[in-house]
Design an enzyme around this catalytic site. Structure first.
Site, PDB file in Angstrom:
ATOM      1  N   LEU A  88       0.807  -1.236   0.000  1.00  0.00           N
ATOM      2  CA  LEU A  88       0.000   0.000   0.000  1.00  0.00           C
ATOM      3  C   LEU A  88       0.837   1.281   0.000  1.00  0.00           C
ATOM      4  O   LEU A  88       0.334   2.337  -0.385  1.00  0.00           O
ATOM      5  CB  LEU A  88      -0.941  -0.005   1.208  1.00  0.00           C
ATOM      6  CG  LEU A  88      -2.115  -0.990   1.091  1.00  0.00           C
ATOM      7  CD1 LEU A  88      -2.717  -1.280   2.457  1.00  0.00           C
ATOM      8  CD2 LEU A  88      -3.185  -0.460   0.143  1.00  0.00           C
ATOM      9  N   ASN A 114      -8.454  -3.131   5.302  1.00  0.00           N
ATOM     10  CA  ASN A 114      -8.114  -3.556   6.659  1.00  0.00           C
ATOM     11  C   ASN A 114      -6.654  -3.304   7.030  1.00  0.00           C
ATOM     12  O   ASN A 114      -6.351  -3.039   8.197  1.00  0.00           O
ATOM     13  CB  ASN A 114      -8.437  -5.062   6.777  1.00  0.00           C
ATOM     14  CG  ASN A 114      -7.791  -5.696   7.979  1.00  0.00           C
ATOM     15  OD1 ASN A 114      -8.316  -5.625   9.084  1.00  0.00           O
ATOM     16  ND2 ASN A 114      -6.618  -6.317   7.787  1.00  0.00           N
ATOM     17  N   THR A 135       0.201   4.737   3.910  1.00  0.00           N
ATOM     18  CA  THR A 135      -0.216   3.329   3.923  1.00  0.00           C
ATOM     19  C   THR A 135      -1.707   3.189   4.214  1.00  0.00           C
ATOM     20  O   THR A 135      -2.453   2.545   3.478  1.00  0.00           O
ATOM     21  CB  THR A 135       0.570   2.569   5.025  1.00  0.00           C
ATOM     22  OG1 THR A 135       1.967   2.765   4.807  1.00  0.00           O
ATOM     23  CG2 THR A 135       0.235   1.090   5.019  1.00  0.00           C
ATOM     24  N   SER A 162     -10.543   3.701  13.537  1.00  0.00           N
ATOM     25  CA  SER A 162     -10.212   3.343  14.920  1.00  0.00           C
ATOM     26  C   SER A 162     -10.769   4.430  15.827  1.00  0.00           C
ATOM     27  O   SER A 162     -10.946   5.571  15.406  1.00  0.00           O
ATOM     28  CB  SER A 162      -8.694   3.296  15.074  1.00  0.00           C
ATOM     29  OG  SER A 162      -8.346   3.196  16.441  1.00  0.00           O
ATOM     30  N   TYR A 184       5.094  16.167  14.841  1.00  0.00           N
ATOM     31  CA  TYR A 184       4.928  14.708  14.783  1.00  0.00           C
ATOM     32  C   TYR A 184       4.894  14.091  16.175  1.00  0.00           C
ATOM     33  O   TYR A 184       5.771  14.326  17.006  1.00  0.00           O
ATOM     34  CB  TYR A 184       6.069  14.046  13.993  1.00  0.00           C
ATOM     35  CG  TYR A 184       5.850  12.549  13.864  1.00  0.00           C
ATOM     36  CD1 TYR A 184       5.077  12.045  12.832  1.00  0.00           C
ATOM     37  CD2 TYR A 184       6.371  11.653  14.802  1.00  0.00           C
ATOM     38  CE1 TYR A 184       4.821  10.673  12.725  1.00  0.00           C
ATOM     39  CE2 TYR A 184       6.129  10.281  14.701  1.00  0.00           C
ATOM     40  CZ  TYR A 184       5.349   9.807  13.658  1.00  0.00           C
ATOM     41  OH  TYR A 184       5.095   8.464  13.558  1.00  0.00           O
TER      42      TYR A 184
HETATM   43  N1  LIG Z   1      -5.636  -4.160  16.738  1.00  0.00           N
HETATM   44  C1  LIG Z   1      -6.281  -3.105  17.212  1.00  0.00           C
HETATM   45  O1  LIG Z   1      -6.369  -2.909  18.437  1.00  0.00           O
HETATM   46  C2  LIG Z   1      -6.919  -2.109  16.302  1.00  0.00           C
HETATM   47  C3  LIG Z   1      -7.668  -1.057  16.864  1.00  0.00           C
HETATM   48  C4  LIG Z   1      -8.251  -0.125  16.020  1.00  0.00           C
HETATM   49  C5  LIG Z   1      -8.082  -0.248  14.630  1.00  0.00           C
HETATM   50  N2  LIG Z   1      -7.349  -1.277  14.129  1.00  0.00           N
HETATM   51  C6  LIG Z   1      -7.167  -1.350  12.683  1.00  0.00           C
HETATM   52  O2  LIG Z   1      -7.428  -2.665  12.259  1.00  0.00           O
HETATM   53  C7  LIG Z   1      -6.660  -2.950  11.067  1.00  0.00           C
HETATM   54  C8  LIG Z   1      -6.024  -4.321  11.190  1.00  0.00           C
HETATM   55  O3  LIG Z   1      -5.094  -4.282  12.240  1.00  0.00           O
HETATM   56  P1  LIG Z   1      -4.544  -5.578  12.992  1.00  0.00           P
HETATM   57  O4  LIG Z   1      -4.721  -5.292  14.430  1.00  0.00           O
HETATM   58  O5  LIG Z   1      -5.084  -6.796  12.419  1.00  0.00           O
HETATM   59  O6  LIG Z   1      -2.978  -5.436  12.689  1.00  0.00           O
HETATM   60  P2  LIG Z   1      -1.899  -6.454  12.112  1.00  0.00           P
HETATM   61  O7  LIG Z   1      -2.062  -7.795  12.703  1.00  0.00           O
HETATM   62  O8  LIG Z   1      -0.597  -5.752  12.276  1.00  0.00           O
HETATM   63  O9  LIG Z   1      -2.264  -6.536  10.580  1.00  0.00           O
HETATM   64  C9  LIG Z   1      -2.043  -5.449   9.734  1.00  0.00           C
HETATM   65  C10 LIG Z   1      -1.955  -5.937   8.320  1.00  0.00           C
HETATM   66  O10 LIG Z   1      -1.676  -4.808   7.480  1.00  0.00           O
HETATM   67  C11 LIG Z   1      -0.608  -5.167   6.622  1.00  0.00           C
HETATM   68  N3  LIG Z   1       0.156  -4.011   6.178  1.00  0.00           N
HETATM   69  C12 LIG Z   1       0.836  -3.130   6.925  1.00  0.00           C
HETATM   70  N4  LIG Z   1       1.472  -2.254   6.137  1.00  0.00           N
HETATM   71  C13 LIG Z   1       1.182  -2.585   4.863  1.00  0.00           C
HETATM   72  C14 LIG Z   1       1.546  -2.069   3.602  1.00  0.00           C
HETATM   73  N5  LIG Z   1       2.379  -1.034   3.470  1.00  0.00           N
HETATM   74  N6  LIG Z   1       1.059  -2.657   2.487  1.00  0.00           N
HETATM   75  C15 LIG Z   1       0.245  -3.726   2.575  1.00  0.00           C
HETATM   76  N7  LIG Z   1      -0.136  -4.272   3.744  1.00  0.00           N
HETATM   77  C16 LIG Z   1       0.340  -3.703   4.871  1.00  0.00           C
HETATM   78  C17 LIG Z   1       0.247  -6.095   7.455  1.00  0.00           C
HETATM   79  O11 LIG Z   1       1.158  -6.790   6.637  1.00  0.00           O
HETATM   80  P3  LIG Z   1       2.601  -7.264   7.223  1.00  0.00           P
HETATM   81  O12 LIG Z   1       2.285  -8.353   8.198  1.00  0.00           O
HETATM   82  O13 LIG Z   1       3.331  -7.730   6.022  1.00  0.00           O
HETATM   83  O14 LIG Z   1       3.222  -6.068   7.871  1.00  0.00           O
HETATM   84  C18 LIG Z   1      -0.827  -6.949   8.084  1.00  0.00           C
HETATM   85  O15 LIG Z   1      -1.269  -7.922   7.185  1.00  0.00           O
HETATM   86  C19 LIG Z   1      -5.689  -1.781  10.917  1.00  0.00           C
HETATM   87  O16 LIG Z   1      -6.174  -0.910   9.928  1.00  0.00           O
HETATM   88  C20 LIG Z   1      -5.736  -1.092  12.259  1.00  0.00           C
HETATM   89  O17 LIG Z   1      -5.466   0.296  12.172  1.00  0.00           O
HETATM   90  C21 LIG Z   1      -6.776  -2.224  14.921  1.00  0.00           C
END
Ligand SMILES: NC(=O)c1ccc[n+]([C@@H]2O[C@H](COP(=O)([O-])OP(=O)(O)OC[C@H]3O[C@@H](n4cnc5c(N)ncnc54)[C@H](OP(=O)(O)O)[C@@H]3O)[C@@H](O)[C@H]2O)c1
Length: 306
Positions: A88, A114, A135, A162, A184
């Site tokens: 991304l 996602n 991203t 979020s 930042y």
């Molecule tokens: N977990 C929480 O508490 C939480 C709370 C609020 C919102 N969210 C949102 O939920 C979504 C999913 O999060 P998650 O908790 O499942 O996190 P995660 O386990 O870290 O999964 C994130 C995914 O995004 C991919 N990704 C990151 N950078 C990327 C890039 N440049 N290009 C393509 N893919 C990329 C990662 O790939 P790699 O493994 O290769 O890095 C991974 O597959 C996110 O948008 C996050 O902001 C999560």
């Protein structure tokens, strides 16, 4: 009963709530014949999202940074799984992913934006953009707008925002310093990108008005996933307490996006923000449609130069 147990047991108007799981909110659904594209399919919520929707019969177009990662992720998603490379933060990769979906002639019943990164300790720039904004927001903007011609009449777009969108700068989106050179902090930057996700869904819903297509944003809850990888040890340690109080499991965390992407009850709901499988209230900035339109125009301008 403790307050924690009360919060966790609470269900909203949808009949689902904090503790509902992705399997529970999709129980009994027959998604055979549906094509659903999910980014970030190799980890955390995206992985569970893909597994459960595939188990209900959907063909998952699973995006990961590389084709190999996507292929590996597809092992739990049935024989119909289509692996797609989509880095991304690289516009060329996103455009190649769009071209591949078009080449395969696949119509999309859903897109779940996602993938994401969170709270990078240092400000990082790529293509002149702050990396979380690039991203989480710009990459998904390019992907979804590129795929609009592939959407079916009833397609649903779900964008992972979020509750951290509340941490965005005071201005909401800092248009005069989008890459946050002057101010930042890891959470301000993540918050700005998640506010942008939310505003993108609202602006897209406006463009879908009058059609049966929908666009919504989601807060999944707080879930211990790889997303936390950039947090420093102190911030991580404090998650220990948060875990007892508020953390969801991954199946619970993946529920809201599954509910919005697939449940019949959300088929006609558009332009909303969901949490715990129910419509929720976002920040004032998150409801500011003028801000959403300005962001759309600025993002179009940025992507035209990338
Ligand atoms: N977990 C929480 O508490 C939480 C709370 C609020 C919102 N969210 C949102 O939920 C979504 C999913 O999060 P998650 O908790 O499942 O996190 P995660 O386990 O870290 O999964 C994130 C995914 O995004 C991919 N990704 C990151 N950078 C990327 C890039 N440049 N290009 C393509 N893919 C990329 C990662 O790939 P790699 O493994 O290769 O890095 C991974 O597959 C996110 O948008 C996050 O902001 C999560």
């Amino acid at each position: 009963m403790s307050i924690v147990a009360l919060i966790k047991g609470r269900r909203g108007a949808s009949g689902f709530g904090y503790a509902s799981t992705a399997e529970e909110v999709t129980a009994g659904l027959d998604l055979r014949g549906k094509n659903i594209l999910i980014t970030g399919v190799n980890s955390g919520l995206g992985q569970e999202n893909a597994r459960v929707l595939a188990a209900r019969g959907a063909r998952i177009l699973g995006c990961a940074r590389t084709h190999d990662k996507a292929l590996e992720a597809g092992r739990h998603c049935g024989a119909q799984f289509v692996p797609l490379a989509c880095e991304l933060s690289e516009p060329a990769s996103v455009r190649a992913c769009v071209a591949e979906v078009q080449r395969q002639g696949l119509r999309l019943d859903g897109i779940i934006c996602n993938a994401g990164i969170m709270a990078l300790p240092e400000r990082k720039l790529q293509h002149g953009q702050e990396l979380q904004f690039l991203t989480n927001h710009i990459g998904h903007f390019l992907l979804v707008t590129g795929l609009l011609p592939q959407l079916t009449e009833h397609a649903r777009v779900v964008v992972l925002s979020s509750s951290a969108h509340n941490a965005a700068p005071k201005a909401g989106i800092q248009f005069d310093d989008l890459s946050l050179e002057r101010s930042y902090t890891p959470w301000r930057a993540y918050g700005q990108s998640k506010l942008a996700n939310l505003l993108f869904a609202r602006a897209l819903a406006r463009r879908f008005a009058g059609s049966a297509r929908t666009a919504n944003a989601v807060h999944p809850g707080v879930i211990a996933t790889n997303l936390m990888r950039h947090m420093n040890p102190i911030a991580r340690a404090s998650m220990g307490l948060a875990e007892v109080i508020a953390l969801k499991t991954i199946p619970q965390g993946a529920a809201t996006q599954c509910y919005v992407a697939a449940h019949p009850a959300t088929a006609a709901i558009s332009g909303e923000f969901f949490a715990d499988c129910n419509v929720a209230r976002s920040s004032a900035a998150g409801r500011d449609l003028a801000l959403a339109e300005r962001l759309w125009m600025v993002t179009e301008e940025i992507t035209s130069k990338l």
